[in-house]
Motif scaffolding. Structure first.
Motif, PDB file in Angstrom:
ATOM      1  N   VAL B 143       0.865  -1.178   0.000  1.00  0.00           N
ATOM      2  CA  VAL B 143       0.000   0.000   0.000  1.00  0.00           C
ATOM      3  C   VAL B 143       0.902   1.229   0.000  1.00  0.00           C
ATOM      4  O   VAL B 143       1.858   1.316   0.770  1.00  0.00           O
ATOM      5  CB  VAL B 143      -0.991  -0.014   1.186  1.00  0.00           C
ATOM      6  CG1 VAL B 143      -0.281  -0.008   2.532  1.00  0.00           C
ATOM      7  CG2 VAL B 143      -1.966   1.152   1.090  1.00  0.00           C
ATOM      8  N   VAL B 144       0.619   2.148  -0.916  1.00  0.00           N
ATOM      9  CA  VAL B 144       1.496   3.313  -1.057  1.00  0.00           C
ATOM     10  C   VAL B 144       0.781   4.623  -0.733  1.00  0.00           C
ATOM     11  O   VAL B 144       1.422   5.616  -0.390  1.00  0.00           O
ATOM     12  CB  VAL B 144       2.087   3.402  -2.490  1.00  0.00           C
ATOM     13  CG1 VAL B 144       2.964   2.196  -2.772  1.00  0.00           C
ATOM     14  CG2 VAL B 144       1.009   3.533  -3.556  1.00  0.00           C
ATOM     15  N   ASN B 145      -0.518   4.620  -0.831  1.00  0.00           N
ATOM     16  CA  ASN B 145      -1.293   5.832  -0.570  1.00  0.00           C
ATOM     17  C   ASN B 145      -1.642   5.879   0.917  1.00  0.00           C
ATOM     18  O   ASN B 145      -2.096   4.895   1.494  1.00  0.00           O
ATOM     19  CB  ASN B 145      -2.567   5.810  -1.425  1.00  0.00           C
ATOM     20  CG  ASN B 145      -3.437   7.009  -1.157  1.00  0.00           C
ATOM     21  OD1 ASN B 145      -4.037   7.138  -0.092  1.00  0.00           O
ATOM     22  ND2 ASN B 145      -3.498   7.909  -2.119  1.00  0.00           N
ATOM     23  N   VAL B 146      -1.432   7.039   1.538  1.00  0.00           N
ATOM     24  CA  VAL B 146      -1.558   7.111   2.991  1.00  0.00           C
ATOM     25  C   VAL B 146      -3.010   6.943   3.450  1.00  0.00           C
ATOM     26  O   VAL B 146      -3.263   6.375   4.522  1.00  0.00           O
ATOM     27  CB  VAL B 146      -0.923   8.410   3.537  1.00  0.00           C
ATOM     28  CG1 VAL B 146      -1.690   9.647   3.089  1.00  0.00           C
ATOM     29  CG2 VAL B 146      -0.789   8.350   5.039  1.00  0.00           C
ATOM     30  N   VAL B 147      -3.942   7.407   2.640  1.00  0.00           N
ATOM     31  CA  VAL B 147      -5.347   7.230   3.036  1.00  0.00           C
ATOM     32  C   VAL B 147      -5.726   5.748   2.951  1.00  0.00           C
ATOM     33  O   VAL B 147      -6.368   5.198   3.849  1.00  0.00           O
ATOM     34  CB  VAL B 147      -6.270   8.102   2.161  1.00  0.00           C
ATOM     35  CG1 VAL B 147      -7.727   7.807   2.441  1.00  0.00           C
ATOM     36  CG2 VAL B 147      -5.964   9.584   2.403  1.00  0.00           C
ATOM     37  N   ASP B 148      -5.267   5.100   1.888  1.00  0.00           N
ATOM     38  CA  ASP B 148      -5.526   3.664   1.745  1.00  0.00           C
ATOM     39  C   ASP B 148      -4.886   2.864   2.881  1.00  0.00           C
ATOM     40  O   ASP B 148      -5.438   1.861   3.331  1.00  0.00           O
ATOM     41  CB  ASP B 148      -4.968   3.142   0.413  1.00  0.00           C
ATOM     42  CG  ASP B 148      -5.713   3.723  -0.781  1.00  0.00           C
ATOM     43  OD1 ASP B 148      -6.828   4.237  -0.572  1.00  0.00           O
ATOM     44  OD2 ASP B 148      -5.167   3.669  -1.900  1.00  0.00           O
ATOM     45  N   ALA B 149      -3.713   3.288   3.314  1.00  0.00           N
ATOM     46  CA  ALA B 149      -2.984   2.533   4.344  1.00  0.00           C
ATOM     47  C   ALA B 149      -3.759   2.475   5.650  1.00  0.00           C
ATOM     48  O   ALA B 149      -3.588   1.549   6.444  1.00  0.00           O
ATOM     49  CB  ALA B 149      -1.606   3.158   4.574  1.00  0.00           C
TER      50      ALA B 149
END
Ligand SMILES: Cc1cc2nc3c(=O)[nH]c(=O)nc-3n(C[C@H](O)[C@H](O)[C@H](O)COP(=O)(O)OP(=O)(O)OC[C@H]3O[C@@H](n4cnc5c(N)ncnc54)[C@H](O)[C@@H]3O)c2cc1C
Lengths: 264, 788
Positions: B143-149
């Protein structure tokens, strides 16, 4: 970089022999090849440097054609009075390649042999209906570029020159990728001696292609508005972080219009 | 505190250091070549997230020229890399600090994570051998996107950080803010992303590590902004070495922008290995390694709301930010989106209440840390974009909405902890509007419209906190280090001077600016002053250069040492002139008995100090060499207004910057040319962020898609206009130089100024939302969707 052998032949025949016997690669300006080697993406066992073969460089008019030697540097094309007199669009194109260092090293032959999907020269070669001359044969522009980084060249075949029939009018309009400044979309339009119109597009697809709807529109009316009004199909165009296929399709019309305006 | 106003102060003295740079005589880390030197290469993870089931180095060890191959299994007794700032969660617990191993242990957590160190006779041999290392990876979802993380079910990166959360932190009075919103006449809401950036100093990171058997000591040459901090962190926290056995030299450094503050795995592993192989080891990053492994910047996702009364007075600001930390906590990562960000959210305005909540999370990307401006550009971007939008929504002109809210009485206590000592915001706004020719804008806009182009004007009134920092304040906020600075003034017998500073110059021109301060103060020619920095073996101590702190903090330490030199000089002069010490005046390089023409030149005093034949040896030590440590009592607050004018080509989406005007208040200015250069550089970087730069990882594979300059667009000279730069001065009230700092302002004010200009231009075609960078593609898409 992996280790490699290096040869500097003096004649075209020796260069062809060296390529055949070693399975190596020709080295022109090194602006694509050496960079790929540094990244370990290319691993030629032998480099056969073409720089020692004097007959490969130079610009001359031959009848109704402008002939540019394969080893002619972009900077020499950009500054050539002969080019500016015959097909000024080629000087403009060459002057827009990379930066000064790249133009001082990079060559016409290297660029078309490499056939980078975003390179500028292929658009000119196709739009002008040029002929690629090699040590073995003559290849029509339409047959030369095969696909992404793919050409009709055989393994030990060396481009010697490109012959551009001088068009009535021609111009190149390039929309640079903001990062690399290669063409995100580049359109070369030419009204050939026989009156037919060609519009070759680079950067927008996996390889250079002729934009048929633009050519049709320009054949009817060689005006910027005619080109701009064409709605280009986005299907098959590149779609990446620098631009969607739809954006590229749109830019093809816009750049074609600008090229026509520049062609006068 | 003597006033410093004459001499070389305020003059654009040519940079002393430029001679060596222009002549190619600079000494960068990669220029250091030691006898018997070996070369290091780091094998990096090709996967964003993978279990490392095993590493077989057998073949690599036998490859030609290979001296050693190390993996985490070899690093026994070596600790992880530390984080220098503890943030406390709103729930009272400390932030999650998962181990940050020097070489990946058990798992690789981003593309570029260090997996093995190969040391060989040549760089090519080390690379060849690295290809023979067989790593058994089990690839995991990334996971690279902070919201997704932070979403439930996201790939779990560290066992120690459930749900990938590092912390949630907050500042401000939430209930007061909520109450203010309830009474607001107008509320403006904004969702924005502060795009992730890759620093790209011209000189990539590099290191040469060497061990001496003779005295069991280590020397590390490293491209770094703060060699003493580097040494402290490396010895005390990671390698367990005594500090006096390690010398860290940061020689000429070709740009840092924050990315060379941190203690990195590479040099740490190399220092450790230099003893094992008992030979010097060199490593210099290639550009693609820099892209993968230098700490990145920004990467915030923010929702902000501004409450206003009917006249456009700000009543309250409410902000929620999610900040990407990357795969591991880099040296100062945790304080950037908190202490250096949320405390700036009052901006230049009297907003009575502000509340900000920040959630920081781990992702499978390179660590994120301070990058030119560090938190303050992010804060300014939030404030100035929402102010612009509020002005546009309420029909209040952009200068007017700012004027209605400017702070005008100082000192001013903000609702988010900072105490502004001084400022003059109207003056900067007025001047910026004058040089931007705002009056002529309407005519230029209609002229552009005739050509089918869209013109826009954008304002940004920024403030930053520099001069970092009062150590006790920083300590109470979680800093694990002091933030003072040290300086030493060594007067040689014949009156020339070597200054040692704990600040570090990696392009800022300290060797000139600091020499101007010293030469002026001592009344000696500037040629007689040399400034030494960047060597723990020569400089007494230092906290280094970042946060625009060098002149305000490092320069003040030197001034304090100068005070001591002059005080001692007076004692010596009093003796030589047979006068009372209190009657001695020091001016223009002369110690004079007040009201007489009896005097001693500075050089005579220094000579007497080192040849103490006629000298009060019973009362005074010989020599003239003084040191000082200076711990600031407050931050400094540079501020100003930037105005950008753009023209958008709706056919292509190309944004052209027609003009960029900046009026900044940096307090007193020592060298206007150097300051202007800093502003220009900062503006270029800010414009780069706003128009061109964008670090993108593939959301599925976690691969870095913008891993080279072919895909990551850095600004070039022809991307920026010729800048119009002016300054106004309100001297800092709490340091003797009255200096505030100028290194980051350009990068802070310019992104919102440019984006507001683009938003202004695009408002006529109905565009209401656009994130950075305003690349042709994005701008064109925004226009298309607005028209659709
Ligand atoms: C920073 C940078 C920016 C650039 N920007 C642009 C740009 O804007 N537009 C653009 O079009 N290009 C650009 N280029 C590419 C540049 O034009 C190169 O010069 C060109 O692509 C390759 O030419 P070369 O002479 O350097 O060939 P080389 O790199 O030496 O060779 C390239 C390939 O062609 C083969 N080859 C070379 N000569 C011959 C020959 N005579 N016969 C058969 N095979 C041959 C080689 O074996 C190799 O496979 C850029 C390059 C760089 C480094």
């Amino acid at each position: 970089m992996y280790t490699f052998e290096y040869q500097l032949p003096k004649t075209l025949a020796d260069a062809a022999k060296a390529l055949a016997s070693t399975g190596g690669k020709p080295l022109a300006g090194g602006q694509s090849l050496v960079a790929a080697m540094k990244l370990r993406l290319a691993q030629p066992g032998t480099l056969v440097d073409l720089r020692g073969i004097s007959e490969l460089a130079g610009i001359r008019k031959e009848g109704d054609a402008l002939v540019i030697g394969a080893m002619t540097r972009h900077a020499d094309v950009a500054n050539s009075a002969v080019v500016k007199g015959a097909i000024p669009a080629l000087a403009v194109l060459a002057d827009g390649i990379g930066d000064r260092q790249v133009r001082n090293m990079g060559t016409l032959g290297g660029s078309i042999a490499n056939n980078d999907p975003a390179a500028d020269w292929p658009a000119a070669v196709v739009a002008c209906n040029a002929t690629v001359q090699t040590n073995k044969r003559k290849i029509a522009a339409g047959d030369f570029f095969k696909g992404m980084y793919e050409t009709a060249l055989g393994a030990d075949e060396i481009i010697t020159a490109v012959s551009f029939p001088i068009p009535k009018k021609a111009a190149y309009a390039k929309f640079p990728n903001p990062a690399s400044r290669f063409a995100l979309v580049g359109v070369f339009v030419a009204q050939l001696a026989d009156g037919s119109v060609r519009a070759a597009v680079t950067g927008a697809a996996p390889a250079v292609f002729r934009a048929a709807p633009i050519e049709t529109a320009l054949a009817k009316s060689f005006t910027p508005d005619a080109a701009k009004a064409v709605k280009v199909d986005a299907k098959g165009l590149n779609n990446d972080l620098h631009g969607s296929a739809a954006y590229r399709a749109h830019l093809v019309s816009v750049m074609a219009g600008r090229a026509v305006a520049a062609a006068g | 505190m003597g006033a410093i106003e004459s001499g070389f102060i305020g003059q654009s003295v040519r940079r002393k250091e430029d001679a060596r740079f222009l002549l190619g005589a600079g000494q960068y880390t990669d220029d250091v070549t030691l006898p018997n030197q070996t070369h290091a290469y780091f094998l990096r993870s090709p996967h964003a997230h993978a279990k490392i089931r095993g590493i077989d180095t057998g073949k690599a060890k036998k490859a030609p020229g290979v001296i050693a191959v190390y993996t985490s299994a070899d690093l026994e007794g070596v600790n992880g890399l530390p984080c220098g700032w503890l943030i406390t969660d709103v729930d009272g617990t400390p932030m999650k600090e998962p181990p940050h191993p020097v070489l990946a242990k058990g798992k690789a957590r981003y593309v570029g994570d260090h997996v093995a160190l190969v040391i060989a006779e040549t760089q090519n041999q080390a690379k060849d051998a690295a290809e023979l290392i067989d790593v058994d990876y089990e690839v995991l979802p990334a996971v690279v996107n902070v919201v997704d993380a932070l979403k439930p079910g996201a790939p779990q990166i560290h066992d120690e950080a459930p749900g990938n959360k590092c912390y949630t932190w907050a500042i401000g009075d939430k209930s007061a803010v909520d109450a203010a919103f309830a009474k607001a006449a107008h509320v403006t809401k904004l969702d924005i992303v502060n795009n992730r950036l890759v620093p790209n100093a011209i000189e990539p990171r590099a290191a040469v590590a060497t061990y001496s058997r003779a005295d069991d000591s280590y020397t590390l040459y490293v491209a770094n902004q703060n060699p003493h901090v580097e040494r402290l962190l490396m010895t005390a926290f990671v390698l367990g070495l005594p500090e006096h056995k390690v010398r860290v030299i940061a020689p000429d450094v070709g740009g840092g922008f924050g990315s060379k503050i941190y203690l990195y795995a590479e040099e740490t592993a190399m220092v450790w290995a230099s003893k094992r192989v008992n030979r010097p080891i060199k490593w210099a990053a290639e550009r693609s390694e820099s892209f993968l492994s230098d700490a990145h910047g920004r990467d915030h996702v923010t929702h902000a709301e501004l409450a206003l009364d009917k006249d456009g007075k700000f009543l309250a600001l409410r902000v929620h930010t999610t900040a990407n930390m990357g795969a591991y906590l880099s040296t100062f990562a945790s304080c950037i989106p908190t202490i250096l960000y949320a405390t700036l959210l009052a901006g230049q305005y009297t907003t009575p209440v502000v509340y900000c909540e920040v959630t920081a999370a781990f992702t499978n990307t390179a660590p994120v840390d301070a990058y030119r401006g560090a938190g303050r550009p992010e804060a300014t971007y939030v404030i100035e974009r929402i102010v612009h939008q509020a002005g546009a929504e309420m029909g209040i002109p952009q200068d007017e909405i700012r004027r209605r809210n400017f702070i005008r009485t100082f000192p001013y206590q903000t609702p988010v902890a900072l105490l502004y000592d001084t400022g003059g915001y109207d003056a900067c706004l007025d001047e910026a509007m004058r040089i931007a020719d705002v009056k002529g804008f309407a005519a230029r806009k209609s002229d552009a419209a005739k050509r089918g182009k869209l013109r826009g004007l954008g304002y940004a009134a920024y403030i930053e906190a520099c001069g970092i920092a009062p150590s006790n304040v920083a300590g109470s906020l979680g800093a694990r280090a002091g933030l003072f600075e040290a300086g030493e003034v060594r007067v040689h017998p014949t009156g020339s001077v070597t200054v040692f500073t704990g600040s570090h110059s990696h392009g800022q021109g300290h060797e000139t600016t600091f020499a101007q301060v010293v030469a002026t103060r001592l009344g000696i020619p500037i040629e007689n002053v040399d400034v030494v920095h960047g060597d723990t073996g020569r400089v007494l101590f230092g906290m280094g250069t970042y946060g625009s702190r060098s002149l305000a903090v490092g320069g003040t330490a030197i001034v304090k040492a100068l005070d001591k030199v002059i005080a001692k000089g007076k004692k010596i002069a009093a003796h030589l002139l047979e006068a009372a010490e209190s009657d001695i005046e020091f001016k223009d390089g002369k110690f004079t008995v007040a009201g007489t023409d009896r005097s001693k030149a500075f050089g005579e005093i220094s000579l007497a100090a080192y040849v103490p034949h006629n000298y009060p040896l019973d009362k005074l030590e010989p020599g003239l060499n003084e040191t000082a440590f200076y711990d600031p009592t407050n931050f400094t607050f540079p501020a100003g207004t930037h105005i950008c004018e753009v023209e958008v080509d709706p056919d292509t989406g190309v944004v052209s910057i027609v003009s960029f005007s900046a009026c900044d208040d940096f307090g007193n200015i020592i060298n206007p040319m150097i300051v202007e250069g800093q502003v220009h550089g900062g503006l270029c970087q800010g414009i780069g962020q706003a128009m061109l730069e964008h670090c993108i990882y593939d959301s599925e594979s976690g691969q870095l898609l913008t891993g080279s300059l072919m895909d990551y667009a850095l600004p070039r000279a022809d991307d920026v206009p010729s800048f119009k730069v002016e300054t106004k001065v309100t001297p800092c009230t709490h340091n003797p130089l009255g200096a505030k700092g100028c290194g980051e302002a350009g990068a802070i004010g310019s992104p919102p100024a440019l984006m507001n200009a683009v938003m202004d231009a695009l408002s006529s075609v109905g565009v209401t939302h656009l994130d950075m960078p305003a690349s042709p593609h994005r701008v064109w898409q925004a226009i298309q969707s607005a028209r659709a």
